[in-house]
Design an enzyme around this catalytic site. Structure first.
Site, PDB file in Angstrom:
ATOM      1  N   ARG A   1     -26.064  -6.806  11.957  1.00 55.63           N
ATOM      2  CA  ARG A   1     -25.706  -5.439  12.364  1.00 55.63           C
ATOM      3  C   ARG A   1     -24.706  -5.464  13.521  1.00 55.63           C
ATOM      4  NH1 ARG A   1     -28.757  -2.461  15.731  1.00 55.63           N
ATOM      5  NH2 ARG A   1     -30.643  -3.506  15.057  1.00 55.63           N
TER       6      ARG A   1
ATOM      7  N   TYR B   1     -10.448  15.455   4.787  1.00 54.50           N
ATOM      8  CA  TYR B   1     -11.433  14.982   3.820  1.00 54.50           C
ATOM      9  C   TYR B   1     -12.702  15.829   4.052  1.00 54.50           C
ATOM     10  CZ  TYR B   1     -14.320  11.823   1.100  1.00 54.50           C
ATOM     11  OH  TYR B   1     -15.158  11.296   0.163  1.00 54.50           O
TER      12      TYR B   1
ATOM     13  N   ASP C   1      -6.873   9.566  10.464  1.00 57.71           N
ATOM     14  CA  ASP C   1      -7.355   9.015   9.192  1.00 57.71           C
ATOM     15  C   ASP C   1      -6.112   8.644   8.381  1.00 57.71           C
ATOM     16  OD1 ASP C   1      -8.299   8.560   6.607  1.00 57.71           O
ATOM     17  OD2 ASP C   1      -9.885  10.070   6.760  1.00 57.71           O
TER      18      ASP C   1
ATOM     19  N   LYS D   1     -10.727   2.630  -0.614  1.00 59.04           N
ATOM     20  CA  LYS D   1      -9.560   3.054  -1.375  1.00 59.04           C
ATOM     21  C   LYS D   1      -8.568   1.894  -1.538  1.00 59.04           C
ATOM     22  CE  LYS D   1     -11.938   6.843  -1.121  1.00 59.04           C
ATOM     23  NZ  LYS D   1     -11.763   7.879  -0.122  1.00 59.04           N
TER      24      LYS D   1
HETATM   25  C1  LIG Z   1     -12.599   8.638   0.687  1.00 59.28           C
HETATM   26  C2  LIG Z   1     -12.142   9.162   1.992  1.00 59.28           C
HETATM   27  C3  LIG Z   1     -12.977   9.178   3.125  1.00 59.28           C
HETATM   28  C4  LIG Z   1     -14.432   8.745   3.047  1.00 59.28           C
HETATM   29  O1  LIG Z   1     -14.530   7.410   2.742  1.00 59.28           O
HETATM   30  P1  LIG Z   1     -15.841   6.758   2.055  1.00 59.28           P
HETATM   31  O2  LIG Z   1     -15.500   5.329   1.994  1.00 59.28           O
HETATM   32  O3  LIG Z   1     -16.022   7.416   0.738  1.00 59.28           O
HETATM   33  O4  LIG Z   1     -16.967   7.069   2.991  1.00 59.28           O
HETATM   34  C5  LIG Z   1     -12.464   9.629   4.320  1.00 59.28           C
HETATM   35  N1  LIG Z   1     -11.196  10.075   4.416  1.00 59.28           N
HETATM   36  C6  LIG Z   1     -10.369  10.083   3.362  1.00 59.28           C
HETATM   37  C7  LIG Z   1      -8.982  10.577   3.538  1.00 59.28           C
HETATM   38  C8  LIG Z   1     -10.806   9.627   2.116  1.00 59.28           C
HETATM   39  O5  LIG Z   1      -9.978   9.650   1.061  1.00 59.28           O
END
Ligand SMILES: *Cc1c(COP(=O)(O)O)cnc(C)c1O
Length: 399
Positions: A65, A118, A190, A215
């Site tokens: 962790r 998001y 982000d 992603k």
């Molecule tokens: C998918 C996504 C998230 C969340 O990510 P997870 O891995 O699904 O928790 C946050 N911000 C954006 C822009 C995303 O496309």
């Protein structure tokens, strides 16, 4: 663009090299591919060593962790790509975002976020933080003046995300970075939709870059992971919240993520080219009403896209001539593009956005959020472009 390789090397590499060798200095044996360290806990040889392991922040081999050797490999590469001092891995993008924000704000603070984020990030700022005595002001991301006007004496943090759903709107990263720096406000971006190969928020003055590594970084739609890229000082602060919240990525998923990262630059090259070509093709198609893609001159913020992005990423949004039913039929008749959420992987994915929210939002709410009934979101993969055009062309012709 050149990037600094992580410590202890001071060599400057290109991204294509960083993804392959950015973690080389961490190799502990003669294996070309790092082993998966499947151990929750690590042995100390002496009392002194145990004390040292227990008291060193972000120790790679004390308790998983707190950190794991495989995490360190991924973190070295991500810091190299985002050009930050360090990076911190988590179990999902939302794990990374919520841990980062909760680590940095406290009761009585004020934060600024975008109207479009998001969805779970919006929920964090609009519903969760206010429950803990943190006030949020939500602004239009395309209006830099609105960020400036929202700043108060107790503003602690500004959250941005660019490009963003559903119309791929952009935020001027340099302008927000400058605005915040002058007032000692922390900025978080982000960068999931762009990837560091297309856009580097930290080099434009943003303090912390967060990612859904689910992603592009993973790239194969097989794992969830998240990352925070920032200074060592901020990373230690976020890490101390991280060990409390416990959004820990498993060693196996960290290893799969590392494997995915090795081909990131190859995949991004093809994805950028495919998505731009498809966006241009869709824009000419008689069945298509509108195409939203930062790489098209028709995008309202195309000039900003050219200024802060090198490539424009996988995601294209478009609207069909026809309503909800026609759009639904179109998505169902695609054979190559897979009907599934997420983005940034090797396969092309497609979603009828309004169908996704039909049970939780009214049509009026969707319209306010910019989600029209004839909207399609597509994450373009690495298939041959002619096959993608043929698939879309067939489905559009059948309407
Ligand atoms: C998918 C996504 C998230 C969340 O990510 P997870 O891995 O699904 O928790 C946050 N911000 C954006 C822009 C995303 O496309």
């Amino acid at each position: 663009m050149k990037v600094a390789a992580p410590e202890p090397s001071s060599v400057s590499w290109h991204d294509e090299t960083t993804v392959l060798h950015g973690d080389a200095s961490l190799s502990i044996d003669r294996s070309v591919v790092p082993p998966i360290h499947y151990s929750a806990t690590y042995r100390a040889d002496t009392a002194e060593q145990f004390a040292d392991m227990a008291n060193t922040p972000r120790h790679p081999g004390f308790y998983t962790r707190y950190g794991n050797p495989v995490h360190k490999h991924v973190e070295a590469i991500l810091a190299g790509l985002e050009q930050t001092e360090t990076a911190l891995l988590m179990a999902s993008g939302m794990g990374a975002i919520s841990t980062t924000i909760l680590a940095l704000v406290a009761k009585g603070d004020h934060v600024i976020a975008q109207r479009k984020h998001y969805m779970s990030t919006s929920k964090l700022f609009e519903e969760v933080l206010p429950r803990f005595g943190i006030e949020s002001t939500i602004v239009d991301q395309t209006d830099t003046e609105a960020f400036a006007a929202a700043i108060r004496p107790n503003t602690r943090l500004i959250m941005v995300e660019t490009p963003v759903n559903p119309t791929l709107s952009l935020t001027d990263l340099q302008a927000i970075g400058d605005l915040a720096k002058a007032r000692g406000i922390i900025t978080v971006a982000d960068n999931t939709f762009a990837s560091p190969l297309n856009q580097r928020p930290h080099t434009l003055g943003i303090d912390i870059v967060v990612h859904s590594a689910t992603k592009y970084f993973g790239g194969h739609h097989d794992l969830t992971a998240g990352a925070v890229c920032c200074s060592e000082e901020l990373a230690q602060k976020i890490w101390s919240m991280h060990i409390t919240l416990g959004s820990v990525l498993s060693p196996m998923d960290a290893w799969l993520l590392l494997r995915g990262l090795r081909t990131l630059s190859l995949r991004m090259e093809r994805i950028n080219a495919n998505a731009l070509a498809l966006a241009q093709w869709l824009e000419q198609h008689p069945q298509i009403e509108n195409v939203f893609y930062p790489g098209l001159p028709s995008h309202p913020q195309h000039a900003l896209a050219l200024r802060q992005m090198k490539g424009f990423g996988a995601v294209i949004a478009y609207s069909l001539k026809g309503g909800f039913e026609a759009t639904s039929r179109f998505v169902s008749s695609l054979q190559l593009a897979t009907h599934a959420v997420s983005l940034g992987g090797v396969e092309t994915l497609v979603v009828h956005t309004a169908a996704m929210w039909a049970s939780t939002m009214t049509e009026a709410q969707m319209s306010t959020a910019g989600i029209e009934p004839n909207f399609v979101r597509m994450s373009v993969g690495v298939e041959h472009i002619d096959d993608l055009k043929a698939d879309l062309g067939r489905a559009l012709a059948s309407l």
